[in-house]
Design an enzyme around this catalytic site. Structure first.
Site, mmCIF file in Angstrom:
data_model
loop_
_atom_site.group_PDB
_atom_site.id
_atom_site.type_symbol
_atom_site.label_atom_id
_atom_site.label_comp_id
_atom_site.label_asym_id
_atom_site.label_seq_id
_atom_site.Cartn_x
_atom_site.Cartn_y
_atom_site.Cartn_z
ATOM 1 N N LYS A 109 21.949 -36.625 -8.480
ATOM 2 C CA LYS A 109 20.776 -37.069 -7.468
ATOM 3 C C LYS A 109 21.493 -36.947 -6.236
ATOM 4 O O LYS A 109 22.223 -37.173 -5.731
ATOM 5 C CB LYS A 109 20.259 -38.298 -7.713
ATOM 6 N N LYS A 213 8.217 -32.211 -18.470
ATOM 7 C CA LYS A 213 8.428 -33.506 -19.299
ATOM 8 C C LYS A 213 7.084 -33.667 -19.869
ATOM 9 O O LYS A 213 5.893 -33.438 -19.435
ATOM 10 C CB LYS A 213 8.417 -34.478 -17.712
#
Length: 326
Positions: A109, A213
């Site tokens: 991240k 997703k």
């Protein structure tokens, strides 16, 4: 969409739990999850609390598919997965990586609010030092402007990035970053799962690959349709799910005709508790396709307080009404 069960059937099947995290992720140290014990198996409805009902209703459609219809037949039985390193300090990187088994690919991240490019470079450098042979990818969650993204990817490219996920928030911006010639492939995530038209990014030539997703796209079958129409390589990822939710992501990855990249389905390792006696975590760098059931004892141990359970059941009812009206 799968046939929508009556609301009473969903409410009767619902269990709400709170799962503690090993490390802060998306700003939370506890993950609230609503599970459904459906006739086809356990399902998960866990849109993040800040999502509105319109967006959250797609997650309910995915849960109905999982619990009342089941998943498509797989074309593979083992799914390679990446480890995930949140926006932690460099000193925390070894501890985070230590929660994963046989790491071959890592998503890191970056662009965290309140942090700098120097923080991102240091974090990526720490991962590269710990894992010299691993494939590395970064995820900015749309946190940069176009000039910031171009500068950041130029600084991070020497670490040998596989790709950069959603460096900027808009499709136009993705196209501009991709055209800037940083040498880093561009992956679209939010521009697919949050868009009213998930295929717009492909038509605009704004990405080299897409992140899909199951829950935010309305289920495994809907996600498979989007990948087929987009005509781009796809990486299956999760949304900080319990093992029940990860099972849906595994089903999607298992049903894709091609799977060129490791998938972001290893986030159960970031939790210090789960709902399954045998959690859906990677072994030897991947997850075997199998069924998952929530354990009654773990459901009881991690049951949400009454007021949070009511909050989730009310949300479930509102999303059910939206699906029923669509």
């Amino acid at each position: 969409m799968s046939a929508l069960p009556p609301l009473d059937a969903l409410l009767d099947a619902a269990r709400v739990v709170v799962l503690p995290m090993r490390v802060k992720f998306r700003g939370v140290l506890e993950r609230e999850v609503l599970l459904l014990d459906g006739p086809a198996g356990w399902a998960e409805f866990s849109p993040f609390v800040e999502y509105d009902d319109a967006e959250a209703s797609r997650w309910l459609a995915a849960a109905v598919e999982a619990g009342w219809e089941g998943f498509p037949e797989p074309v593979r039985n083992w799914i390679p997965v990446n480890a995930t390193v949140p926006a932690v300090a460099t000193a925390e990187v070894p501890r985070v990586l230590g929660a994963f088994d046989a790491v071959h690919t890592v998503k890191i991240k970056v662009a965290e609010r309140g942090q700098s490019l120097a923080d991102d470079v240091a974090r990526v450098a720490a991962v590269r030092e710990a894992l010299p042979g691993a494939a590395l990818r970064v995820d900015a969650n749309g946190g940069w402007t176009v000039p910031e993204a171009v500068a950041a990817l130029a600084a991070l490219a020497p670490f040998g990035l596989e790709y950069a996920e959603q460096p900027v928030p808009t499709i136009e911006g993705l196209a501009q970053v991709r055209a800037a010639g940083t040498g880093v492939l561009i992956a679209a995530d939010e521009s697919v799962r949050k868009a009213t038209d998930p295929l717009a990014v492909a038509r605009a030539g704004a990405a080299d690959l897409i992140i899909v997703k199951a829950a935010p796209l309305g289920g495994v079958r809907k996600a498979l349709e989007i990948v087929a129409e987009a005509g781009l390589p796809a990486v299956v990822s999760s949304a900080l799910d319990s093992s029940v939710g990860i099972r849906a992501g595994v089903a999607l990855a298992a049903a894709l005709p091609e799977l060129p990249y490791a998938c972001g389905l290893g986030t159960v390792a970031l939790m210090s508790a789960d709902v399954a006696l045998e959690p859906m975590v990677a072994h030897d760098g991947g997850i075997t396709v199998r069924t998952v059931a929530a354990d009654p004892g773990l459901l009881a141990r991690h049951a949400a307080p009454a007021e949070r359970t009511r909050w989730w059941l009310d949300r479930l009812a509102r999303c059910h009404a939206l699906l029923a009206a669509s």
